[in-house]
Design a protein around this motif. Structure first.
Motif, PDB file in Angstrom:
ATOM      1  N   GLU A 165      29.279  -5.569 -54.770  1.00 19.71           N
ATOM      2  CA  GLU A 165      30.325  -4.896 -55.549  1.00 19.71           C
ATOM      3  C   GLU A 165      30.469  -3.420 -55.177  1.00 19.71           C
ATOM      4  O   GLU A 165      31.577  -2.916 -55.017  1.00 19.71           O
ATOM      5  N   LYS A 166      29.348  -2.737 -55.005  1.00 16.63           N
ATOM      6  CA  LYS A 166      29.422  -1.317 -54.635  1.00 16.63           C
ATOM      7  C   LYS A 166      30.001  -1.139 -53.229  1.00 16.63           C
ATOM      8  O   LYS A 166      30.758  -0.211 -52.968  1.00 16.63           O
ATOM      9  N   ASN A 167      29.650  -2.043 -52.312  1.00 15.40           N
ATOM     10  CA  ASN A 167      30.195  -1.947 -50.961  1.00 15.40           C
ATOM     11  C   ASN A 167      31.681  -2.277 -50.929  1.00 15.40           C
ATOM     12  O   ASN A 167      32.421  -1.710 -50.133  1.00 15.40           O
ATOM     13  N   LEU A 168      32.125  -3.191 -51.775  1.00 13.99           N
ATOM     14  CA  LEU A 168      33.561  -3.473 -51.876  1.00 13.99           C
ATOM     15  C   LEU A 168      34.300  -2.245 -52.391  1.00 13.99           C
ATOM     16  O   LEU A 168      35.371  -1.892 -51.889  1.00 13.99           O
ATOM     17  N   GLN A 169      33.722  -1.591 -53.365  1.00 13.27           N
ATOM     18  CA  GLN A 169      34.315  -0.359 -53.890  1.00 13.27           C
ATOM     19  C   GLN A 169      34.349   0.715 -52.790  1.00 13.27           C
ATOM     20  O   GLN A 169      35.353   1.410 -52.615  1.00 13.27           O
ATOM     21  N   ALA A 170      33.277   0.816 -52.011  1.00 10.01           N
ATOM     22  CA  ALA A 170      33.182   1.836 -50.958  1.00 10.01           C
ATOM     23  C   ALA A 170      34.218   1.613 -49.861  1.00 10.01           C
ATOM     24  O   ALA A 170      34.892   2.559 -49.435  1.00 10.01           O
ATOM     25  N   VAL A 171      34.372   0.372 -49.382  1.00 10.50           N
ATOM     26  CA  VAL A 171      35.318   0.108 -48.301  1.00 10.50           C
ATOM     27  C   VAL A 171      36.749   0.364 -48.767  1.00 10.50           C
ATOM     28  O   VAL A 171      37.570   0.899 -48.018  1.00 10.50           O
ATOM     29  N   LYS A 172      37.048   0.036 -50.013  1.00 11.58           N
ATOM     30  CA  LYS A 172      38.393   0.281 -50.545  1.00 11.58           C
ATOM     31  C   LYS A 172      38.665   1.774 -50.701  1.00 11.58           C
ATOM     32  O   LYS A 172      39.768   2.249 -50.411  1.00 11.58           O
ATOM     33  N   ARG A 173      37.672   2.517 -51.132  1.00 17.90           N
ATOM     34  CA  ARG A 173      37.859   3.962 -51.240  1.00 17.90           C
ATOM     35  C   ARG A 173      38.037   4.604 -49.867  1.00 17.90           C
ATOM     36  O   ARG A 173      38.860   5.498 -49.690  1.00 17.90           O
ATOM     37  N   GLY A 174      37.295   4.132 -48.886  1.00 17.66           N
ATOM     38  CA  GLY A 174      37.470   4.627 -47.523  1.00 17.66           C
ATOM     39  C   GLY A 174      38.881   4.366 -47.028  1.00 17.66           C
ATOM     40  O   GLY A 174      39.514   5.232 -46.428  1.00 17.66           O
ATOM     41  N   PHE A 175      39.392   3.182 -47.303  1.00 19.52           N
ATOM     42  CA  PHE A 175      40.736   2.801 -46.890  1.00 19.52           C
ATOM     43  C   PHE A 175      41.790   3.689 -47.560  1.00 19.52           C
ATOM     44  O   PHE A 175      42.741   4.123 -46.918  1.00 19.52           O
ATOM     45  N   ASN A 176      41.607   3.971 -48.837  1.00 17.61           N
ATOM     46  CA  ASN A 176      42.609   4.708 -49.612  1.00 17.61           C
ATOM     47  C   ASN A 176      42.487   6.225 -49.540  1.00 17.61           C
ATOM     48  O   ASN A 176      43.481   6.928 -49.743  1.00 17.61           O
ATOM     49  N   GLU A 177      41.307   6.758 -49.264  1.00 16.21           N
ATOM     50  CA  GLU A 177      41.096   8.201 -49.331  1.00 16.21           C
ATOM     51  C   GLU A 177      41.081   8.906 -47.977  1.00 16.21           C
ATOM     52  O   GLU A 177      40.989  10.127 -47.916  1.00 16.21           O
ATOM     53  N   VAL A 178      41.164   8.172 -46.883  1.00 13.33           N
ATOM     54  CA  VAL A 178      41.134   8.777 -45.557  1.00 13.33           C
ATOM     55  C   VAL A 178      42.397   9.601 -45.310  1.00 13.33           C
ATOM     56  O   VAL A 178      43.485   9.233 -45.757  1.00 13.33           O
ATOM     57  N   LEU A 179      42.235  10.724 -44.639  1.00 13.65           N
ATOM     58  CA  LEU A 179      43.364  11.574 -44.238  1.00 13.65           C
ATOM     59  C   LEU A 179      43.645  11.301 -42.767  1.00 13.65           C
ATOM     60  O   LEU A 179      42.763  11.480 -41.916  1.00 13.65           O
ATOM     61  N   ILE A 180      44.859  10.890 -42.450  1.00 15.41           N
ATOM     62  CA  ILE A 180      45.211  10.486 -41.094  1.00 15.41           C
ATOM     63  C   ILE A 180      46.238  11.452 -40.515  1.00 15.41           C
ATOM     64  O   ILE A 180      47.252  11.736 -41.142  1.00 15.41           O
ATOM     65  N   THR A 181      45.946  11.959 -39.314  1.00 13.51           N
ATOM     66  CA  THR A 181      46.857  12.843 -38.595  1.00 13.51           C
ATOM     67  C   THR A 181      47.118  12.230 -37.234  1.00 13.51           C
ATOM     68  O   THR A 181      46.176  11.812 -36.555  1.00 13.51           O
ATOM     69  N   LYS A 182      48.380  12.208 -36.839  1.00 11.56           N
ATOM     70  CA  LYS A 182      48.740  11.682 -35.525  1.00 11.56           C
ATOM     71  C   LYS A 182      49.330  12.805 -34.691  1.00 11.56           C
ATOM     72  O   LYS A 182      50.147  13.580 -35.173  1.00 11.56           O
ATOM     73  N   ARG A 183      48.894  12.851 -33.449  1.00 11.27           N
ATOM     74  CA  ARG A 183      49.386  13.866 -32.526  1.00 11.27           C
ATOM     75  C   ARG A 183      50.806  13.493 -32.113  1.00 11.27           C
ATOM     76  O   ARG A 183      51.089  12.332 -31.817  1.00 11.27           O
ATOM     77  N   THR A 184      51.673  14.459 -32.102  1.00  9.79           N
ATOM     78  CA  THR A 184      53.038  14.204 -31.621  1.00  9.79           C
ATOM     79  C   THR A 184      53.172  14.837 -30.251  1.00  9.79           C
ATOM     80  O   THR A 184      52.716  15.960 -30.022  1.00  9.79           O
ATOM     81  N   ILE A 185      53.779  14.127 -29.374  1.00 10.39           N
ATOM     82  CA  ILE A 185      53.980  14.623 -28.012  1.00 10.39           C
ATOM     83  C   ILE A 185      55.215  15.510 -28.016  1.00 10.39           C
ATOM     84  O   ILE A 185      56.298  15.073 -28.431  1.00 10.39           O
ATOM     85  N   PRO A 186      55.101  16.763 -27.555  1.00  7.87           N
ATOM     86  CA  PRO A 186      56.277  17.651 -27.545  1.00  7.87           C
ATOM     87  C   PRO A 186      57.374  17.082 -26.643  1.00  7.87           C
ATOM     88  O   PRO A 186      57.095  16.471 -25.622  1.00  7.87           O
ATOM     89  N   LEU A 187      58.590  17.273 -27.059  1.00  9.17           N
ATOM     90  CA  LEU A 187      59.729  16.795 -26.270  1.00  9.17           C
ATOM     91  C   LEU A 187      59.823  17.579 -24.971  1.00  9.17           C
ATOM     92  O   LEU A 187      59.637  18.794 -24.951  1.00  9.17           O
ATOM     93  N   GLN A 188      60.112  16.877 -23.891  1.00 10.97           N
ATOM     94  CA  GLN A 188      60.283  17.496 -22.587  1.00 10.97           C
ATOM     95  C   GLN A 188      61.772  17.736 -22.359  1.00 10.97           C
ATOM     96  O   GLN A 188      62.598  16.930 -22.723  1.00 10.97           O
ATOM     97  N   LYS A 189      62.084  18.868 -21.746  1.00 12.17           N
ATOM     98  CA  LYS A 189      63.474  19.147 -21.412  1.00 12.17           C
ATOM     99  C   LYS A 189      63.924  18.214 -20.290  1.00 12.17           C
ATOM    100  O   LYS A 189      63.152  17.935 -19.363  1.00 12.17           O
TER     101      LYS A 189
END
Length: 191
Positions: A165-189
């Motif tokens: 039960e505690k591990n189920l709670q932990a995996v769900k919190r990891g899924f919901n509380e993670v901060l995700i940043t994606k790199r954007t590729i600058p546009l080329q002229k």
């Protein structure tokens, strides 16, 4: 084939996390392989574990030297060992970190950066700094390479009933509380 390298310390559950991830991937119809790599085999010593994922059988059984991504269970390892070494272009990094990390602070080959204060969550849930299932939840959320339902099913099957039960709670919190940043590729002229 996708290759993932876990970085942790003895006693944090990195090897268990790699095995659990492998079982969840196989549950979804993939082929998976989990390989631990121990150094001094003592609590607190740095260690690595590896997961390979493919849609066909995996024949080679070697360490992962050029990962598609990394999962770091202990933030102090980022300053002590080269956790980003060998990472492929457009990779991902799932980091346990209390501080805010930006894409500018990590190598340019990392496309997806996911951070979570897994120690805080672990202390809330387990009253101990065991971050493995939290980091798997963060990995599932950031990459989509495995479904949360597959992880929770494997936790229910493979862990002793008293800690499920505690591990189920932990995996769900990891899924919901993670901060995700994606790199954007600058546009080329256009020339």
């Amino acid at each position: 084939m996708k290759q993932i390298r876990f970085h942790g310390r003895g006693g944090q559950g990195a090897v268990m996390a790699s095995e659990l991830l492998c079982h969840a991937l196989v549950r979804e119809g993939n082929y998976g392989q989990s390989i631990p790599a121990y150094g001094f085999e003592r609590r607190g010593a740095p260690l690595e574990a590896f997961v390979k994922l493919d849609d066909k059988p995996i024949r080679e059984r070697t360490q992962v030297y050029e990962p598609d991504g990394i999962i770091v269970l202990d933030a102090t390892l980022t300053t002590q060992i080269p956790v980003f070494h060998g990472m492929k272009q457009n990779g991902f990094a799932i980091l346990n970190s209390r501080k805010k990390i930006t894409l500018e602070e990590i190598p340019g080959n990392v496309e997806i950066l996911a951070t979570i204060d897994a120690n805080r969550v672990a202390l809330d849930v387990f009253n101990a700094p065991i971050t493995n299932t939290i980091m798997l939840g963060a990995f599932a959320s950031a990459t989509g390479l495995v479904q949360l339902d597959s992880l929770t099913a494997c936790i229910a099957e493979y862990f002793p009933q008293k800690i499920v039960e505690k591990n189920l709670q932990a995996v769900k919190r990891g899924f919901n509380e993670v901060l995700i940043t994606k790199r954007t590729i600058p546009l080329q002229k256009v020339k």
